[in-house]
Design a protein around this motif. Structure first.
Motif, PDB file in Angstrom:
ATOM      1  N   LEU A  62       0.624  -1.046   0.052  1.00  0.00           N
ATOM      2  CA  LEU A  62      -0.573  -0.253  -0.070  1.00  0.00           C
ATOM      3  C   LEU A  62       0.986   1.224  -0.007  1.00  0.00           C
ATOM      4  CD1 LEU A  62      -2.754   1.634   0.432  1.00  0.00           C
ATOM      5  CD2 LEU A  62      -2.568   1.020   3.005  1.00  0.00           C
ATOM      6  N   GLY A  63       1.179   2.280  -0.856  1.00  0.00           N
ATOM      7  CA  GLY A  63       1.378   2.986  -1.044  1.00  0.00           C
ATOM      8  C   GLY A  63       1.633   3.859  -2.488  1.00  0.00           C
ATOM      9  N   ASP A  64       2.097   4.953  -2.701  1.00  0.00           N
ATOM     10  CA  ASP A  64       2.293   5.576  -3.573  1.00  0.00           C
ATOM     11  C   ASP A  64       2.942   4.917  -4.705  1.00  0.00           C
ATOM     12  OD1 ASP A  64      -0.143   7.540  -3.243  1.00  0.00           O
ATOM     13  OD2 ASP A  64       1.653   9.009  -2.284  1.00  0.00           O
ATOM     14  N   ASN A  65       3.619   5.375  -6.031  1.00  0.00           N
ATOM     15  CA  ASN A  65       4.516   5.215  -6.641  1.00  0.00           C
ATOM     16  C   ASN A  65       5.668   5.916  -6.275  1.00  0.00           C
ATOM     17  OD1 ASN A  65       2.932   4.063  -9.167  1.00  0.00           O
ATOM     18  ND2 ASN A  65       3.660   5.513 -10.650  1.00  0.00           N
ATOM     19  N   CYS A  66       6.653   4.852  -6.275  1.00  0.00           N
ATOM     20  CA  CYS A  66       8.811   5.543  -5.378  1.00  0.00           C
ATOM     21  C   CYS A  66       9.128   4.551  -5.836  1.00  0.00           C
ATOM     22  CB  CYS A  66       8.541   5.547  -4.224  1.00  0.00           C
ATOM     23  SG  CYS A  66       7.321   4.058  -2.902  1.00  0.00           S
ATOM     24  N   LEU A  67      10.665   4.630  -5.599  1.00  0.00           N
ATOM     25  CA  LEU A  67      11.760   3.919  -5.727  1.00  0.00           C
ATOM     26  C   LEU A  67      11.218   2.217  -5.643  1.00  0.00           C
ATOM     27  CD1 LEU A  67      15.548   4.785  -6.164  1.00  0.00           C
ATOM     28  CD2 LEU A  67      14.877   3.197  -4.735  1.00  0.00           C
ATOM     29  N   GLU A  68      11.040   2.008  -4.418  1.00  0.00           N
ATOM     30  CA  GLU A  68      11.018   1.692  -3.628  1.00  0.00           C
ATOM     31  C   GLU A  68       9.281   0.291  -3.347  1.00  0.00           C
ATOM     32  OE1 GLU A  68      12.768   4.200  -0.911  1.00  0.00           O
ATOM     33  OE2 GLU A  68      11.299   3.486  -2.433  1.00  0.00           O
ATOM     34  N   SER A  69       7.958   1.082  -4.346  1.00  0.00           N
ATOM     35  CA  SER A  69       7.595   0.138  -5.170  1.00  0.00           C
ATOM     36  C   SER A  69       7.796  -1.332  -6.259  1.00  0.00           C
ATOM     37  CB  SER A  69       6.040   1.187  -6.178  1.00  0.00           C
ATOM     38  OG  SER A  69       6.039   1.283  -5.213  1.00  0.00           O
ATOM     39  N   LEU A  70       9.178  -0.834  -6.881  1.00  0.00           N
ATOM     40  CA  LEU A  70       9.537  -1.277  -8.113  1.00  0.00           C
ATOM     41  C   LEU A  70      10.340  -2.228  -7.165  1.00  0.00           C
ATOM     42  CD1 LEU A  70       9.331  -1.691 -10.995  1.00  0.00           C
ATOM     43  CD2 LEU A  70      11.682  -0.809 -11.387  1.00  0.00           C
ATOM     44  N   GLU A  71      11.214  -2.053  -6.635  1.00  0.00           N
ATOM     45  CA  GLU A  71      11.869  -3.698  -5.290  1.00  0.00           C
ATOM     46  C   GLU A  71      10.476  -4.299  -4.669  1.00  0.00           C
ATOM     47  OE1 GLU A  71      14.711  -1.137  -3.397  1.00  0.00           O
ATOM     48  OE2 GLU A  71      13.686  -1.069  -1.572  1.00  0.00           O
ATOM     49  N   GLN A  72       9.789  -3.627  -4.480  1.00  0.00           N
ATOM     50  CA  GLN A  72       8.702  -4.596  -3.774  1.00  0.00           C
ATOM     51  C   GLN A  72       8.493  -5.804  -4.630  1.00  0.00           C
ATOM     52  OE1 GLN A  72       5.832  -2.452  -1.432  1.00  0.00           O
ATOM     53  NE2 GLN A  72       8.190  -1.570  -0.047  1.00  0.00           N
ATOM     54  N   ILE A  73       7.766  -5.109  -5.759  1.00  0.00           N
ATOM     55  CA  ILE A  73       6.823  -5.722  -6.967  1.00  0.00           C
ATOM     56  C   ILE A  73       8.752  -6.992  -6.702  1.00  0.00           C
ATOM     57  CG2 ILE A  73       6.579  -6.496  -8.917  1.00  0.00           C
ATOM     58  CD1 ILE A  73       4.940  -3.733  -8.638  1.00  0.00           C
ATOM     59  N   GLU A 207      18.399  -2.977 -23.433  1.00  0.00           N
ATOM     60  CA  GLU A 207      19.435  -1.579 -22.219  1.00  0.00           C
ATOM     61  C   GLU A 207      19.684   0.121 -22.439  1.00  0.00           C
ATOM     62  OE1 GLU A 207      23.881  -2.233 -22.934  1.00  0.00           O
ATOM     63  OE2 GLU A 207      23.178  -3.831 -22.846  1.00  0.00           O
ATOM     64  N   ASN A 208      19.341   0.095 -23.308  1.00  0.00           N
ATOM     65  CA  ASN A 208      19.104   1.689 -23.472  1.00  0.00           C
ATOM     66  C   ASN A 208      17.342   2.379 -23.854  1.00  0.00           C
ATOM     67  OD1 ASN A 208      22.092   2.221 -24.061  1.00  0.00           O
ATOM     68  ND2 ASN A 208      21.318   0.938 -26.350  1.00  0.00           N
ATOM     69  N   ASP A 209      17.041   1.846 -22.899  1.00  0.00           N
ATOM     70  CA  ASP A 209      15.564   2.369 -23.484  1.00  0.00           C
ATOM     71  C   ASP A 209      15.408   2.892 -21.571  1.00  0.00           C
ATOM     72  OD1 ASP A 209      13.083   1.673 -25.300  1.00  0.00           O
ATOM     73  OD2 ASP A 209      13.922  -0.231 -25.567  1.00  0.00           O
ATOM     74  N   ARG A 210      14.531   3.933 -21.679  1.00  0.00           N
ATOM     75  CA  ARG A 210      14.063   3.894 -20.039  1.00  0.00           C
ATOM     76  C   ARG A 210      12.762   4.624 -20.678  1.00  0.00           C
ATOM     77  NH1 ARG A 210      17.993   6.227 -17.495  1.00  0.00           N
ATOM     78  NH2 ARG A 210      16.968   7.649 -16.601  1.00  0.00           N
ATOM     79  N   TYR A 211      11.280   3.626 -19.678  1.00  0.00           N
ATOM     80  CA  TYR A 211       9.969   3.841 -19.728  1.00  0.00           C
ATOM     81  C   TYR A 211       9.980   4.629 -18.145  1.00  0.00           C
ATOM     82  CZ  TYR A 211       5.725   1.496 -17.951  1.00  0.00           C
ATOM     83  OH  TYR A 211       4.201   1.534 -17.722  1.00  0.00           O
ATOM     84  N   LEU A 212       8.587   5.154 -18.652  1.00  0.00           N
ATOM     85  CA  LEU A 212       8.592   5.808 -17.487  1.00  0.00           C
ATOM     86  C   LEU A 212       6.755   5.116 -16.928  1.00  0.00           C
ATOM     87  CD1 LEU A 212       8.052   8.678 -15.974  1.00  0.00           C
ATOM     88  CD2 LEU A 212       6.570   9.731 -17.922  1.00  0.00           C
ATOM     89  N   ALA A 213       7.133   5.248 -15.381  1.00  0.00           N
ATOM     90  CA  ALA A 213       5.510   4.575 -15.029  1.00  0.00           C
ATOM     91  C   ALA A 213       5.076   5.638 -14.675  1.00  0.00           C
ATOM     92  CB  ALA A 213       6.216   4.235 -13.707  1.00  0.00           C
ATOM     93  N   ALA A 214       4.365   5.534 -15.550  1.00  0.00           N
ATOM     94  CA  ALA A 214       3.222   7.101 -15.073  1.00  0.00           C
ATOM     95  C   ALA A 214       1.705   7.151 -14.402  1.00  0.00           C
ATOM     96  CB  ALA A 214       2.834   8.294 -16.404  1.00  0.00           C
ATOM     97  N   GLY A 215       1.763   5.877 -14.223  1.00  0.00           N
ATOM     98  CA  GLY A 215       0.695   5.380 -13.851  1.00  0.00           C
ATOM     99  C   GLY A 215       0.692   4.651 -11.940  1.00  0.00           C
ATOM    100  N   PRO A 216      -0.150   4.103 -11.613  1.00  0.00           N
ATOM    101  CA  PRO A 216       0.029   3.372 -10.648  1.00  0.00           C
ATOM    102  C   PRO A 216       0.653   2.170 -10.930  1.00  0.00           C
ATOM    103  CG  PRO A 216      -2.219   4.295 -10.396  1.00  0.00           C
ATOM    104  CD  PRO A 216      -1.630   4.797 -12.077  1.00  0.00           C
ATOM    105  N   LEU A 217       2.011   1.722 -10.186  1.00  0.00           N
ATOM    106  CA  LEU A 217       2.203   0.152 -10.354  1.00  0.00           C
ATOM    107  C   LEU A 217       1.893  -0.556  -9.432  1.00  0.00           C
ATOM    108  CD1 LEU A 217       6.084   1.231  -9.722  1.00  0.00           C
ATOM    109  CD2 LEU A 217       4.860   0.340 -11.946  1.00  0.00           C
ATOM    110  N   THR A 218       0.377   0.081  -9.109  1.00  0.00           N
ATOM    111  CA  THR A 218      -0.269  -1.414  -8.426  1.00  0.00           C
ATOM    112  C   THR A 218      -1.262  -1.982  -9.111  1.00  0.00           C
ATOM    113  OG1 THR A 218      -1.746   0.411  -7.909  1.00  0.00           O
ATOM    114  CG2 THR A 218      -0.815  -0.757  -6.043  1.00  0.00           C
TER     115      THR A 218
END
Length: 528
Positions: A62-73, A207-218
């Motif tokens: 439970l939380g907003d998008n943050c760096l830790e969201s991805l490591e938790q997933i 490896e050169n791609d940069r994806y923007l997670a603009a919406g909720p990672l949930t």
């Protein structure tokens, strides 16, 4: 493409070696290399195991998008613990309901959501709360620890867990707009298959791609996590969407791809700075979740080029179809432009049928319920076998509850949700058709159509219109416009004006709320 033997754990181990010094994730001014990212994901997995969790146990986020969201997933994915992503916009009571529904044993929670939820944790299934950020002193009996201090005590070694394709990976929650949410279970195999399917229909990540997670990672923003991991690409996390920040980040971070919903696209293309920004790094803009109007599409393609990919799917199965840039025609022959109204064709390993009464398959061009089959579809509904029977046909196809038809050339056209149909004077009227017509009016920014009771016709369509800034339009004009574009028997007969429409944070229209607010009373324009 991840390959048939790939698992979350093998992808992470490979990325930690092959791309050790490359950036894995960025959020604001914080970044993690792949080596550091893998270490933290491993610590999270091992910390949960040390807390007594076993493979298959559920862990809520439970939380907003943050760096830790991805490591938790990823940390949950590599360890066999089942991720249950709570939606930040829900109430504490709804969170408690979902914690109990899934039997979640651990809650990973951002500090801003911890206080309001703490009182709900008494008597729940939660054995441990891990708080990201400040840990306020909130009295309850559930053991609580700070996220960073907890991670620091765990082992950084890859967890010794071997996962099977059939193991549950994530429980997604239905929107709950018509009642309490249900827990839709996706297996490890389905999650991996989703990454493979996306790789077949989208530009291949490298490896050169940069994806923007603009919406909720949930939600849907996380569907690219494993293809990005396999390629060693970077994920840039946007804590909260607004068009100005989106434009800033795309330009500054040289974003190459992103996933947005139509309301976000509309806000971006209408922003006064949009055309002065350098968006040339973008090579793929994926969108879905709701219909997009033709004027918004024209502006979007003018802004960043014909790099649009529409993905159709839902929590129960995704992706089902894709509409590629080759079919995004904003000019030219009508037959080509008409494809913009479709959801595209099935992805390579997905199939679509249209069924009617008795689940009989309907002919080409006839409207019925869309059913789909795909390697990336749900394996069940948590704790509710009866609900599975309601959402899956006897021969194993997911019932989408969307109505639509397939054209002669194989394109899928969505008509509307089954439950949203308006029956007026014996005619079946689909709100989406009226909304598309009214949205084409130059003074209309947004519109929603619902049915309201009518003494003669049973029901009649009512439109809730959000005018464009600086524009004026009358009820009479909207009624006349709808009569001209869909015919007298389908036109709206009542119009309300609003400053905004109620939507979820994911951009989906809350039609039930619209119906509750606007469908009562009123006869509309006399003789309309």
């Amino acid at each position: 493409m991840t390959g048939p033997s790939a698992t979350p754990a093998t992808l992470l181990r490979g990325a930690a070696v092959d791309y050790a010094d490359r950036v894995a994730v960025t959020c604001g001014d914080r970044s993690l290399t792949y080596a550091r990212f893998a270490e933290r994901a491993n610590r999270l997995a091992n910390g949960l195991a040390a807390a007594g969790l076993s493979r298959g146990d559920r862990v809520a986020m439970l939380g907003d998008n943050c760096l830790e969201s991805l490591e938790q997933i990823i940390g949950l994915g590599i360890s066999g613990f089942v991720r249950c992503s709570l939606h930040a916009h829900d109430t504490p009571g709804r969170h408690r309901y979902l914690l109990d529904l899934t039997g979640s044993r651990v809650l990973l929670v951002q500090d801003k959501y911890y206080g309001p939820l703490a009182a709900e944790l008494e008597g729940s299934t939660v054995d441990l709360v891990v708080v990201l950020g400040e840990t306020p002193a909130v009295p309850h009996s559930v053991p609580t620890v700070g996220y960073e201090e907890w991670l620091a005590t765990a082992s950084p070694a890859p967890p010794p867990v071997e996962l099977a394709d059939s193991d549950p990976d994530v429980i997604k929650f239905s929107a709950g707009t018509t009642g309490f949410p249900k827990g839709i279970v996706m297996s490890v195999g389905a999650t991996m298959a989703m990454g493979d399917e996306l790789a077949l229909v989208l530009p291949r990540f490298d490896e050169n791609d940069r994806y923007l997670a603009a919406g909720p990672l949930t939600h849907a923003a996380s569907m690219f996590v494993y293809p990005l991991l396999a390629a060693g690409a970077a994920t840039v996390v946007l804590p909260k969407f607004d068009p100005a920040t989106f434009l800033d980040v795309v330009e500054r971070e040289r974003i190459t791809s992103t996933l947005v919903v139509p309301t976000m696209i509309q806000m971006i293309v209408d922003h006064p700075d949009a055309r002065s920004r350098d968006l040339s790094s973008l090579r793929a803009v994926m969108y879905g979740a709701a219909p997009i109007t033709a004027p918004t599409m024209v502006k979007a393609i003018a802004l960043w080029g014909n790099i649009m990919f529409q993905l159709y799917g839902q929590s129960e199965a995704v992706p089902i179809t894709v509409l590629t840039p080759d079919d995004h025609h904003v000019d030219g022959p009508e037959a080509d432009r008409r494809k913009l109204a479709s959801a595209g064709r099935p992805t390579p390993n997905a199939s679509v049928r249209i069924i009617g009464d008795g689940d009989a398959e309907l002919p080409v061009g006839e409207v019925g319920e869309i059913v789909a089959r795909s390697p990336c579809m749900m394996s069940g509904i948590w704790g509710d076998d009866a609900a599975v029977a309601d959402r899956v046909t006897a021969d194993g196809w997911v019932r989408t509850r969307d109505m639509g038809y397939v054209s002669e050339d194989g394109f899928l056209y969505l008509v509307d949700r089954m439950e949203d149909m308006i029956v007026s004077g014996g005619f079946n009227i689909w709100p989406a058709e009226l909304e598309s017509a009214i949205a084409a009016h130059p003074a209309v920014r947004e519109v929603a159509v619902v049915g309201t009771a009518h003494p003669k016709w049973g029901e009649t369509p009512v439109a809730i219109v959000v005018p464009r800034e600086g524009s004026t339009v009358t009820e009479e004009e909207i009624v006349a416009w709808s009569r001209e574009h869909v015919g007298s028997h389908k036109k709206v007969t009542l119009v309300h004006f609003a400053e905004e429409l109620p939507r979820t944070p994911l951009g989906k229209l809350l039609r039930k709320r619209v119906r509750e607010q606007y469908s009562g009373g009123g006869q509309g324009i006399s003789g309309a």
